[in-house]
Design a protein around this motif. Structure first.
Motif, PDB file in Angstrom:
ATOM      1  N   ASP A 226       0.766  -1.173   0.160  1.00 25.97           N
ATOM      2  CA  ASP A 226      -0.043  -0.290  -0.245  1.00 25.97           C
ATOM      3  C   ASP A 226       0.728   1.061   0.623  1.00 25.97           C
ATOM      4  O   ASP A 226       0.229   2.083   0.217  1.00 25.97           O
ATOM      5  CB  ASP A 226      -0.754   0.407   1.520  1.00 25.97           C
ATOM      6  N   THR A 227       1.911   1.110   0.077  1.00 21.18           N
ATOM      7  CA  THR A 227       3.025   2.793   0.018  1.00 21.18           C
ATOM      8  C   THR A 227       3.460   2.463  -1.739  1.00 21.18           C
ATOM      9  O   THR A 227       3.417   4.086  -1.667  1.00 21.18           O
ATOM     10  CB  THR A 227       4.468   2.072   0.809  1.00 21.18           C
ATOM     11  N   ALA A 228       3.740   1.588  -1.892  1.00 20.76           N
ATOM     12  CA  ALA A 228       4.373   2.310  -4.050  1.00 20.76           C
ATOM     13  C   ALA A 228       2.728   2.128  -4.776  1.00 20.76           C
ATOM     14  O   ALA A 228       1.949   2.475  -4.353  1.00 20.76           O
ATOM     15  CB  ALA A 228       4.365   1.083  -4.303  1.00 20.76           C
ATOM     16  N   THR A 229       3.566   3.933  -4.779  1.00 19.79           N
ATOM     17  CA  THR A 229       3.006   4.198  -5.984  1.00 19.79           C
ATOM     18  C   THR A 229       2.718   3.857  -7.595  1.00 19.79           C
ATOM     19  O   THR A 229       1.827   4.364  -8.123  1.00 19.79           O
ATOM     20  CB  THR A 229       3.374   6.295  -6.321  1.00 19.79           C
ATOM     21  N   GLU A 230       3.874   3.266  -7.304  1.00 16.44           N
ATOM     22  CA  GLU A 230       3.588   2.542  -8.556  1.00 16.44           C
ATOM     23  C   GLU A 230       4.377   0.467  -8.378  1.00 16.44           C
ATOM     24  O   GLU A 230       5.175   0.779  -7.216  1.00 16.44           O
ATOM     25  CB  GLU A 230       3.811   3.363  -9.515  1.00 16.44           C
ATOM     26  N   VAL A 231       3.695  -0.189  -8.523  1.00 17.11           N
ATOM     27  CA  VAL A 231       4.471  -1.709  -8.326  1.00 17.11           C
ATOM     28  C   VAL A 231       5.550  -1.820  -9.740  1.00 17.11           C
ATOM     29  O   VAL A 231       5.022  -2.057 -11.001  1.00 17.11           O
ATOM     30  CB  VAL A 231       2.689  -2.107  -8.458  1.00 17.11           C
ATOM     31  N   GLN A 232       6.167  -2.227  -9.309  1.00 13.26           N
ATOM     32  CA  GLN A 232       7.014  -3.047 -10.327  1.00 13.26           C
ATOM     33  C   GLN A 232       7.317  -4.593 -11.168  1.00 13.26           C
ATOM     34  O   GLN A 232       8.039  -5.058 -11.510  1.00 13.26           O
ATOM     35  CB  GLN A 232       8.496  -2.946  -9.621  1.00 13.26           C
ATOM     36  N   ALA A 233       5.669  -4.944 -10.936  1.00 12.78           N
ATOM     37  CA  ALA A 233       6.050  -6.209 -11.496  1.00 12.78           C
ATOM     38  C   ALA A 233       6.126  -7.069 -12.183  1.00 12.78           C
ATOM     39  O   ALA A 233       5.884  -6.498 -13.449  1.00 12.78           O
ATOM     40  CB  ALA A 233       4.591  -6.876 -10.697  1.00 12.78           C
ATOM     41  N   GLY A 234       6.759  -7.969 -12.380  1.00 16.53           N
ATOM     42  CA  GLY A 234       6.770  -8.097 -14.330  1.00 16.53           C
ATOM     43  C   GLY A 234       6.763 -10.292 -14.235  1.00 16.53           C
ATOM     44  O   GLY A 234       6.562 -10.221 -15.183  1.00 16.53           O
ATOM     45  N   SER A 235       7.129 -10.878 -13.460  1.00 16.62           N
ATOM     46  CA  SER A 235       6.736 -12.229 -13.609  1.00 16.62           C
ATOM     47  C   SER A 235       5.324 -12.984 -13.859  1.00 16.62           C
ATOM     48  O   SER A 235       5.151 -13.191 -14.671  1.00 16.62           O
ATOM     49  CB  SER A 235       6.646 -13.038 -12.647  1.00 16.62           C
ATOM     50  N   TYR A 236       4.240 -11.261 -13.114  1.00 17.63           N
ATOM     51  CA  TYR A 236       3.028 -12.378 -13.923  1.00 17.63           C
ATOM     52  C   TYR A 236       2.667 -12.407 -15.049  1.00 17.63           C
ATOM     53  O   TYR A 236       1.681 -12.891 -15.435  1.00 17.63           O
ATOM     54  CB  TYR A 236       2.133 -10.500 -13.392  1.00 17.63           C
ATOM     55  N   ALA A 237       3.416 -12.036 -16.019  1.00 17.08           N
ATOM     56  CA  ALA A 237       2.932 -12.027 -17.550  1.00 17.08           C
ATOM     57  C   ALA A 237       2.304 -13.202 -18.081  1.00 17.08           C
ATOM     58  O   ALA A 237       2.204 -13.896 -18.775  1.00 17.08           O
ATOM     59  CB  ALA A 237       3.901 -10.578 -18.308  1.00 17.08           C
ATOM     60  N   LEU A 238       3.452 -13.814 -17.706  1.00 18.91           N
ATOM     61  CA  LEU A 238       4.230 -14.793 -18.282  1.00 18.91           C
ATOM     62  C   LEU A 238       3.872 -16.315 -17.021  1.00 18.91           C
ATOM     63  O   LEU A 238       4.188 -17.327 -17.665  1.00 18.91           O
ATOM     64  CB  LEU A 238       5.103 -15.436 -19.248  1.00 18.91           C
ATOM     65  N   MET A 239       4.143 -16.218 -16.163  1.00 14.75           N
ATOM     66  CA  MET A 239       4.784 -16.473 -14.699  1.00 14.75           C
ATOM     67  C   MET A 239       5.778 -18.007 -14.825  1.00 14.75           C
ATOM     68  O   MET A 239       6.102 -18.475 -15.983  1.00 14.75           O
ATOM     69  CB  MET A 239       3.476 -16.746 -14.409  1.00 14.75           C
ATOM     70  N   ASP A 240       5.501 -18.498 -13.700  1.00 15.14           N
ATOM     71  CA  ASP A 240       6.633 -19.760 -13.681  1.00 15.14           C
ATOM     72  C   ASP A 240       5.566 -20.871 -12.301  1.00 15.14           C
ATOM     73  O   ASP A 240       5.451 -20.418 -11.838  1.00 15.14           O
ATOM     74  CB  ASP A 240       8.636 -19.635 -13.557  1.00 15.14           C
ATOM     75  N   THR A 241       7.144 -21.758 -11.716  1.00 13.67           N
ATOM     76  CA  THR A 241       6.230 -22.473 -11.375  1.00 13.67           C
ATOM     77  C   THR A 241       6.594 -22.317  -9.655  1.00 13.67           C
ATOM     78  O   THR A 241       5.657 -22.285  -9.592  1.00 13.67           O
ATOM     79  CB  THR A 241       6.776 -24.406 -11.752  1.00 13.67           C
ATOM     80  N   THR A 242       7.538 -21.558  -9.531  1.00  9.02           N
ATOM     81  CA  THR A 242       7.738 -20.934  -8.686  1.00  9.02           C
ATOM     82  C   THR A 242       6.142 -19.749  -7.836  1.00  9.02           C
ATOM     83  O   THR A 242       5.847 -20.497  -6.765  1.00  9.02           O
ATOM     84  CB  THR A 242       9.576 -20.692  -7.629  1.00  9.02           C
ATOM     85  N   PHE A 243       6.495 -18.990  -8.817  1.00  7.26           N
ATOM     86  CA  PHE A 243       5.302 -18.235  -8.145  1.00  7.26           C
ATOM     87  C   PHE A 243       3.395 -19.073  -8.342  1.00  7.26           C
ATOM     88  O   PHE A 243       2.811 -18.175  -7.785  1.00  7.26           O
ATOM     89  CB  PHE A 243       5.144 -16.968  -9.469  1.00  7.26           C
ATOM     90  N   ALA A 244       3.142 -19.709  -9.303  1.00  3.54           N
ATOM     91  CA  ALA A 244       2.275 -20.786  -9.052  1.00  3.54           C
ATOM     92  C   ALA A 244       1.752 -21.415  -7.962  1.00  3.54           C
ATOM     93  O   ALA A 244       0.171 -21.329  -7.839  1.00  3.54           O
ATOM     94  CB  ALA A 244       2.543 -20.768 -10.232  1.00  3.54           C
TER      95      ALA A 244
END
Ligand SMILES: Cc1ncc(COP(=O)(O)O)c(C=O)c1O
Length: 355
Positions: A226-244
């Motif tokens: 809730d602190t960031a004015t902008e979020v730098q996410a990258g992996s969400y687009a393609l994903m991998d088994t670690t984050f899945a």
């Protein structure tokens, strides 16, 4: 269908091409799953609330999709990524979220402004501030150590560094801090306090620095920062088994390594033609659904068959391998084949590789 590695990447005609026609090993992207991931994130963090990190896909065509959904600012890890995005007309607001001291590379980044790009660079020391100013960079963010042992100044140093940057004529847009320690905490209830602790350090630094940008966050923290004015996410687009494996995330596996069985051993294992040279392995073995991956070596993935691990495959069968870490996996490849079921619908160069 695929040119040898030595030839430059060209978009090829994909009409009528089936996924089984592709030479292996190669990366395939499921178009519908990618769309799901991109739209789920755009709904949660519309427009400028998300500054997609392109290091996770290194692909201008994919960045164009993100921009079309309203995310016009991008996070980059290398000057090469910034150059590629600017050349593609995606340079509205490029953040180099990484320290660079090479004067030529910094000058290359600064020169992108003459081509219509907006360039902001992370700095965390007197030396990086001086290097940025000397190269003609105009805007910076103070990069703050929020707990990950990587780049970033101590929160208590941030105000002094901002003053120093301003004295050298730089515009200080605010702060950034990557809460990377949260990426190893699958349980959201345990992850949240890790993010809060990290962001309290960033907020303290922001108090001292000023500016309207607080850039932070990632795929696994996008909904709890809730602190960031902008979020730098990258992996969400393609994903991998670690984050899945993080059950609170709505993103699904869009990327796989498409391989061919090259040997079947009667002892109950078989080998396909992926390996360490086509897969980022720092997060562990990849996954083959219904099988168990036993060993991964340079050009071989050995997996079990029989019993719970399915019937014997045949030489020539195709096998879908799910990578454990998207960023390095993509960086090994020249192109992403976009598929809709069995049909190949597009070929996207991985054109932002290099430094
Ligand atoms: C500076 C920075 N921001 C954000 C991220 C988050 O990326 P992802 O969403 O792929 O976890 C990373 C990942 O390493 C990073 O280095």
């Amino acid at each position: 269908l695929c040119a040898p590695w030595s030839q430059p990447v060209r978009i090829r005609q994909t009409a009528g091409v089936r996924v089984h026609d592709l030479r292996t090993p190669c990366l395939i992207v499921d178009a519908a799953t990618l769309d799901h991931n991109l739209t789920a994130m755009a709904a949660a963090l519309p427009g400028r609330r998300l500054r997609p990190h392109v290091k996770a896909h290194k692909c201008t065509a994919l960045a164009r999709r993100q921009a079309a959904l309203g995310h016009r600012g991008f996070t980059c890890a290398t000057v090469r990524e910034m150059e590629g995005l600017a050349a593609a007309g995606l340079g509205d607001d490029l953040l180099l979220a990484n320290e660079v001291v090479d004067p030529e590379r910094l000058a290359t980044a600064a020169a992108l402004e003459a081509r219509g790009a907006r360039v902001t660079v992370a700095v965390d020391s007197d030396a990086t501030i001086e290097a940025a100013a000397a190269a003609g960079i105009r805007e910076v963010l103070i990069d703050v150590d929020v707990g990950l042992p990587r780049c970033g100044c101590a929160p208590g140093e941030a105000g002094r560094l901002a003053d120093r940057a301003r004295k050298l004529g730089l515009e200080v847009r605010g702060v950034m801090g990557y809460e990377g320690l949260a990426t190893i905490v699958p349980d959201p209830d345990e992850r949240r306090p890790v993010v809060e602790e990290a962001m309290s350090r960033l907020a303290a630094a922001h108090e001292a620095v000023g500016g309207d940008v607080v850039s932070a966050g990632s795929t696994v923290t996008y909904a709890m920062n809730d602190t960031a004015t902008e979020v730098q996410a990258g992996s969400y687009a393609l994903m991998d088994t670690t984050f899945a494996a993080f059950e609170d995330l709505p993103f699904r596996l869009a990327l796989s390594l498409w391989t061919t069985v090259i040997s079947v051993n009667p002892k109950g294992y078989a080998v396909c033609d992926g390996g360490l040279k086509s897969l980022g392995m720092d997060h562990g073995n990849p996954t083959i659904e219904g099988r168990r991956v036993l060993v991964v070596s340079d050009e071989h993935i050995t997996f079990s068959w029989g019993g719970d691990h399915g019937p014997a495959p045949a030489v020539g069968d195709r096998v879908r391998v799910l990578p454990a870490h998207v960023d390095p996996t993509v960086a090994y490849h020249e192109r992403l084949w976009v598929v809709d079921g069995e049909e190949v619908v597009d070929c996207w160069p991985v054109d932002l590789r290099g430094w």
